[in-house]
Design an enzyme around this catalytic site. Structure first.
Site, PDB file in Angstrom:
ATOM      1  N   HIS A 134       0.798  -1.219   0.000  1.00  0.00           N
ATOM      2  CA  HIS A 134       0.000   0.000   0.000  1.00  0.00           C
ATOM      3  C   HIS A 134       0.834   1.274   0.000  1.00  0.00           C
ATOM      4  O   HIS A 134       0.273   2.377  -0.032  1.00  0.00           O
ATOM      5  CB  HIS A 134      -0.943   0.018   1.204  1.00  0.00           C
TER       6      HIS A 134
ATOM      7  N   GLU B 242      -6.909 -12.480   6.044  1.00  0.00           N
ATOM      8  CA  GLU B 242      -7.753 -11.317   5.762  1.00  0.00           C
ATOM      9  C   GLU B 242      -8.930 -11.616   4.842  1.00  0.00           C
ATOM     10  O   GLU B 242      -9.596 -10.683   4.377  1.00  0.00           O
ATOM     11  CB  GLU B 242      -6.903 -10.195   5.164  1.00  0.00           C
TER      12      GLU B 242
ATOM     13  N   ASP C   6      -9.768  -5.971   6.443  1.00  0.00           N
ATOM     14  CA  ASP C   6     -10.057  -6.707   5.214  1.00  0.00           C
ATOM     15  C   ASP C   6     -10.903  -7.936   5.477  1.00  0.00           C
ATOM     16  O   ASP C   6     -11.752  -8.305   4.662  1.00  0.00           O
ATOM     17  CB  ASP C   6      -8.755  -7.100   4.511  1.00  0.00           C
TER      18      ASP C   6
ATOM     19  N   GLN D  96      -0.799 -13.236   5.813  1.00  0.00           N
ATOM     20  CA  GLN D  96      -1.898 -12.399   6.281  1.00  0.00           C
ATOM     21  C   GLN D  96      -3.225 -13.153   6.208  1.00  0.00           C
ATOM     22  O   GLN D  96      -3.554 -13.773   5.191  1.00  0.00           O
ATOM     23  CB  GLN D  96      -1.989 -11.123   5.445  1.00  0.00           C
TER      24      GLN D  96
END
Length: 280
Positions: free
Chosen positions: A50, A154, A180, A152
């Site tokens: 990001h 998510e 998320d 992750q």
């Protein structure tokens, strides 16, 4: 300066229940990264998923973090991001966080990119920053124990397949991304903000993650904004905890200052009203 831990010792302490607190770094600033490495956090994670940093900037950021003694991780683009995983580790990152894992096959592909043969398919090359201290043989030989591979958690599919994902060899850490995951489970649509974070659905998903991690001796981590819920998740066995990101820290501290000055100006009979901010 505090003790600089090896990756193996860092993971050992996390598994034993010692909290390690850190911060995501989203600004493409080696100066900010280096300063934060001297701020008391145990680890910093450069977020290339990001953040706008390219490889050259990432290299300087990782060097800055190393100078401050914090452990360094990089969030890459995904399990298929072999170039991003390779570059991060070659530049000296202590580990990688691989987002958007949905099943065990994707987990295996991500782990493979981060591990040297025969456990994986990471390419070997010399010289590079990761090998400056121990040399080619010292670094490559110690990489299985010292490299931190985090996945992750998510998506709803990740929770559905969490038992098989947690059992993949080479997975050190499962990192809960509540935002998320809530999106993927439809909880932002079902609940009024911020009730999704304390919803029974998210609670059940979190408990499934905890059970799978404990069964496979995998470290639990998560992303939080601020410190309000740190104690709650420490009680649940999460030891690798982010308190937000650098840009969030800038916004919250700036917000605190301008709110104080607005109050002080009013007390002194002066007119000063802060401009609107991204948080307040």
């Amino acid at each position: 300066m505090s003790e600089v831990l090896s990756g193996a010792e860092f993971k050992k302490r996390l598994r034993e229940g010692t909290p390690m607190l850190g911060l995501f770094v989203n600004s493409h600033s080696p100066t900010v990264a280096e300063q934060l490495a001297h701020s008391g956090y145990d680890w910093l994670l450069v977020d290339t998923q990001h953040g706008p940093m390219g490889y050259e900037t990432l290299s300087a950021m990782l060097a800055g973090i190393a100078s401050g003694g914090a452990k360094s991780l990089v969030r890459v683009g995904g399990y298929q991001d072999r170039p991003g995983i390779q570059q991060a580790l070659d530049m000296g990152a202590d580990g990688v966080l691989i987002p958007y894992i949905n099943n065990a096959d994707e987990a295996k592909q991500g782990v493979s990119c981060a591990r040297y043969p025969t456990a994986g398919t990471r390419s070997v090359y010399f010289p590079q920053r990761s090998m400056n201290k121990a040399g080619l043989l010292g670094y490559a030989g110690g990489a299985p124990a010292n490299t931190i591979v985090a996945l992750q958690v998510e998506t709803a599919d990740c929770i559905k397949n969490i038992d098989s994902i947690a059992a993949v060899p080479g997975v050190d850490l499962l990192f809960l991304g509540q935002n998320d995951l809530c999106m993927s489970m439809g909880l932002f649509e079902k609940y009024k903000f911020p009730d999704m974070y304390t919803s029974p659905e998210l609670g059940d998903a979190t408990n499934k993650l905890i059970a799978a991690a404990r069964k496979n001796n995998v470290i639990l981590g998560l992303f939080l904004f601020g410190t309000a819920r740190v104690g709650e998740f420490l009680d649940k066995g999460f030891t690798f905890i982010s308190l937000g990101n650098d840009l969030h820290h800038v916004l919250t501290q700036t917000g605190a200052y301008v709110n104080d000055v607005e109050r002080i100006a009013k007390e002194k009979g002066k007119t000063w009203t802060r401009r609107a901010t991204a948080l307040f």
